[in-house]
Design a protein around this motif. Structure first.
Motif, short mmCIF file in Angstrom:
data_model
loop_
_atom_site.label_atom_id
_atom_site.label_comp_id
_atom_site.label_asym_id
_atom_site.label_seq_id
_atom_site.Cartn_x
_atom_site.Cartn_y
_atom_site.Cartn_z
N GLN A 1 3.17 -10.33 0.38
CA GLN A 1 2.72 -8.93 0.42
C GLN A 1 1.21 -8.83 0.61
O GLN A 1 0.71 -8.02 1.38
CB GLN A 1 3.07 -8.30 -0.93
CG GLN A 1 3.96 -7.12 -0.83
CD GLN A 1 4.15 -6.51 -2.20
OE1 GLN A 1 3.83 -7.10 -3.24
NE2 GLN A 1 4.67 -5.31 -2.22
N PHE A 2 0.49 -9.68 -0.12
CA PHE A 2 -0.97 -9.68 -0.06
C PHE A 2 -1.43 -10.02 1.36
O PHE A 2 -2.35 -9.39 1.89
CB PHE A 2 -1.50 -10.74 -1.04
CG PHE A 2 -2.92 -10.53 -1.48
CD1 PHE A 2 -3.26 -9.45 -2.29
CD2 PHE A 2 -3.92 -11.43 -1.13
CE1 PHE A 2 -4.56 -9.27 -2.73
CE2 PHE A 2 -5.23 -11.24 -1.57
CZ PHE A 2 -5.54 -10.17 -2.36
N GLU A 3 -0.79 -10.99 1.98
CA GLU A 3 -1.14 -11.40 3.34
C GLU A 3 -0.77 -10.32 4.36
O GLU A 3 -1.52 -10.05 5.29
CB GLU A 3 -0.44 -12.72 3.70
CG GLU A 3 -1.06 -13.93 3.04
CD GLU A 3 -2.53 -14.07 3.39
OE1 GLU A 3 -2.86 -14.25 4.56
OE2 GLU A 3 -3.37 -13.97 2.47
N MET A 4 0.40 -9.71 4.15
CA MET A 4 0.81 -8.65 5.08
C MET A 4 -0.12 -7.44 4.95
O MET A 4 -0.43 -6.78 5.94
CB MET A 4 2.26 -8.24 4.85
CG MET A 4 3.29 -9.28 5.26
SD MET A 4 3.06 -10.01 6.89
CE MET A 4 3.63 -8.70 7.96
N ALA A 5 -0.60 -7.19 3.75
CA ALA A 5 -1.53 -6.08 3.53
C ALA A 5 -2.80 -6.32 4.35
O ALA A 5 -3.37 -5.40 4.91
CB ALA A 5 -1.86 -5.95 2.05
N ARG A 6 -3.22 -7.59 4.42
CA ARG A 6 -4.40 -7.92 5.21
C ARG A 6 -4.14 -7.59 6.69
O ARG A 6 -4.99 -7.01 7.37
CB ARG A 6 -4.73 -9.41 5.07
CG ARG A 6 -6.08 -9.79 5.63
CD ARG A 6 -6.20 -11.26 5.99
NE ARG A 6 -5.79 -12.17 4.94
CZ ARG A 6 -6.51 -12.43 3.86
NH1 ARG A 6 -7.66 -11.84 3.68
NH2 ARG A 6 -6.09 -13.28 2.96
N THR A 7 -2.93 -7.91 7.15
CA THR A 7 -2.56 -7.61 8.53
C THR A 7 -2.64 -6.11 8.80
O THR A 7 -3.21 -5.67 9.79
CB THR A 7 -1.12 -8.08 8.80
OG1 THR A 7 -1.05 -9.47 8.52
CG2 THR A 7 -0.72 -7.83 10.24
N PHE A 8 -2.07 -5.34 7.88
CA PHE A 8 -2.02 -3.90 8.12
C PHE A 8 -3.38 -3.23 7.94
O PHE A 8 -3.64 -2.19 8.52
CB PHE A 8 -0.94 -3.25 7.25
CG PHE A 8 0.44 -3.63 7.72
CD1 PHE A 8 0.87 -3.27 8.99
CD2 PHE A 8 1.28 -4.38 6.92
CE1 PHE A 8 2.13 -3.64 9.45
CE2 PHE A 8 2.54 -4.76 7.37
CZ PHE A 8 2.97 -4.39 8.64
N ARG A 9 -4.25 -3.89 7.14
CA ARG A 9 -5.59 -3.36 6.97
C ARG A 9 -6.38 -3.48 8.27
O ARG A 9 -7.26 -2.70 8.56
CB ARG A 9 -6.29 -4.15 5.87
CG ARG A 9 -7.23 -3.35 5.05
CD ARG A 9 -7.65 -4.04 3.78
NE ARG A 9 -7.78 -5.47 3.88
CZ ARG A 9 -7.32 -6.31 2.95
NH1 ARG A 9 -6.68 -5.84 1.91
NH2 ARG A 9 -7.48 -7.61 3.07
N THR A 10 -6.04 -4.52 9.03
CA THR A 10 -6.77 -4.76 10.28
C THR A 10 -5.81 -4.60 11.45
O THR A 10 -5.85 -5.36 12.40
CB THR A 10 -7.36 -6.18 10.28
OG1 THR A 10 -6.29 -7.10 9.99
CG2 THR A 10 -8.44 -6.34 9.25
#
Lengths: 309, 253
Positions: free
Chosen positions: B11-20
């Motif tokens: 989730q934390f990694e996917m959040a990074r994706t969606f943030r950028t």
């Protein structure tokens, strides 16, 4: 009650040949605050890192809550919260998400109410949606503590928690540590601020060159190794000490207005009675008396000097 | 299996994706469109059909593979290098997680992002050329297997790298040339006999060929060999990662 952490014959040597831990054995009782004191490079961080699983020991065993850190690492590690020395947090994430991540990482079920409580107790709730990079240094350090507390640890390691922290925040941290202890959390902190150990710890361990020199209750330690100073304010200043007083460990201070007597509280006789009689015989009259316990710093230096000798 | 911990990392990694999201999705889509304009329309219109497939359509699987490999490697290597760089690695290493769980979290997220972008590119290309997918199941299988194995490779690179320069090194110096020389834009049969043999030593050829087969039913090498090659590479990477965590190479002192 069995110790919450039990370290036996722990050794760590690096490939370079440096011995970071030299046969360390230590039991940490549930609910106590233990301060590990030692100069830089003494092995404090290596000891903590080994218990937390960051450093693989060369030999020896460690159990946390009765679980071996190698064979039952899941059970052992889930009891531990670690606050590292350096400020290391994900810069682009928000405070709340950072804490959520840590809780998840430790396999705990999502609990927003608990995280709110942790963040509030650290005065971080107002900043919960701020990105970590926008916070001040002191707040970042509190985020590190929030991360460590996010999964309800039974043991909290604080590696140099107040290094480079201003006085106000330092006091706040001390308060927090006391509150946590009241909740039954065992706290192990490393420090080279002796004041900190003196203020907070129940027991003190002194480490130097990878060896645990001693672990003792703070009060007992200070009594055992403590010396006292007796300050005597004189009615009228003197320029030299009379020969009759040459055998005492006396020093003149305040331009001859004060006499300081150094004595060992553990000695069979402190020599105070005899000294006062001899002072009277020499015609020196005392206006006021004040005795002071030597600080932990002196205790510490005495120990380290003993090491060198 | 500690699913909550894996999910936390994912989730934390996917959040990074969606943030950028803009740079994550937009840049590969734009570069793909450029490839279509240059190779598909400008140059492609002068090239005959390859194996009976129009050149524009022929290069679609190769383009998707190119992006998939680059994305898998760079997402996974960055994902695990970043905690090393900012120092939050301590938390991963002190968490009650096994190595396989940490890998599942990071590699799972990296592969998901890569597959997402590959599917977006597939959709984009459908706007430019007439696409047909003969074996959709195998197309997805190749996508997933490739994304997973190259995310594992990226994970290894991220652990190995000691600087951002090193992080870029392998994608730039190894992956891109291998894809270009692996038949992304041509059929191996178009090469002179000597180079056709040399190409057979390029592992990416087997990926591109197998993937292209799932679209058009034609391949440079038998599809069984392609599948065998990508599975073998996956196991090789898994074995290496297992060794990293066992020995603590570049992780634990």
């Amino acid at each position: 009650m069995p110790p919450i952490i039990s370290v036996s014959n722990l050794n760590k040597s690096y490939a370079s040949g440096t011995v970071a831990l030299d046969d360390v054995s230590l039991d940490i009782e549930q609910g106590e605050i233990l301060a590990l004191l030692g100069p830089n490079g003494a092995g404090k961080t290596t000891l903590i890192s080994t218990i937390c699983g960051l450093v693989t020991p060369t030999s020896g065993t460690v159990t946390v809550g009765g679980h071996d850190i190698a064979t039952e690492f899941r059970a052992a590690r889930s009891l531990i919260g670690l606050v590292p020395q350096e400020i290391t947090i994900e810069p682009f994430e928000t405070v709340l998400n950072t804490a959520k991540f840590s809780r998840g990482l430790f396999g705990k079920k999502r609990d927003d109410a608990y995280l709110e409580k942790v963040l509030r107790s650290l005065s971080l709730w107002d900043k919960k949606d701020s990105r970590n990079m926008e916070l001040s240094g002191g707040m970042k350090r509190r985020v590190l503590i929030a991360k460590a507390l996010s999964h309800n640890p039974r043991v909290l390691f604080l590696d140099e928690p107040t290094a480079g922290v201003d006085v106000g925040l330092r006091r706040e941290m001390w308060e927090l540590v006391k509150e946590l202890r009241a909740e039954g959390v065992t706290i192990i902190l490393t420090t080279h601020y002796i004041e900190e150990a003196e203020m907070m710890a129940d027991r003190i361990g002194v480490i130097n060159k990878g060896r645990l020199l001693l672990v003792e209750e703070k009060d007992k330690l200070m009594k055992q190794l403590g010396r006292k100073h007796l300050k005597m304010e004189l009615q009228s200043p003197i320029t030299t000490l009379p020969d009759s007083l040459a055998d005492y460990a006396l020093t003149l201070a305040d331009d001859g207005g004060t006499l300081i007597y150094d004595y060992d509280t553990q000695a069979e006789r402190t020599g105070i009675t005899r000294l006062i009689a001899d002072l009277a015989a020499a015609g020196i009259s005392v206006r006021d008396l004040d005795s002071q316990q030597s600080s932990l710093e002196e205790v510490f230096m005495t120990l380290l000097e003993g090491e060198v000798a | 299996m500690n699913w909550r911990s894996i999910w936390a990392i994912y989730q934390f990694e996917m959040a990074r994706t969606f943030r950028t999201i803009a740079q994550s999705v937009l840049s590969p889509v734009i570069s793909t469109v450029l490839y279509f304009v240059v190779f598909g329309s400008a140059i492609g219109s002068r090239i005959d059909a390859v194996d009976g497939i129009s050149y524009g359509a022929f290069i679609v699987p190769g383009l998707i593979m190119l992006t998939l490999l680059q994305q898998s490697v760079s997402n996974a290597s960055f994902g695990i290098y970043f905690p090393k760089f900012i120092g939050t690695m301590y938390e991963l290493l002190s968490a009650p997680m096994s190595f396989i769980e940490i890998v599942m979290g990071y590699v799972g997220a990296a592969a998901t992002k890569a597959v997402m972008i590959a599917l977006i590119i597939l959709a984009t290309s459908a706007l430019f050329v007439d696409l047909r997918i003969e074996h959709p199941f195998w197309m997805l299988a190749f996508l997933l297997l490739t994304a997973l194995s190259f995310s594992l490779l990226g994970f290894i690179i991220g652990i190995w790298a000691k600087s951002f320069e090193q992080l870029q090194l392998i994608p730039l110096l190894v992956i891109t040339p291998l894809v270009f020389l692996g038949g992304a834009f041509y059929s191996a049969s178009m090469l002179p006999p000597f180079w056709e043999v040399v190409t057979k030593f390029n592992p990416v050829l087997y990926l591109v060929s197998g993937f292209r087969w799932s679209f058009f039913g034609v391949a440079d090498v038998p599809v069984g060999i392609s599948l065998f090659a990508v599975t073998g590479f996956l196991l090789l990477c898994l074995g290496f990662i297992w060794w990293i965590f066992r020995t603590g190479w570049r992780l634990r002192e």
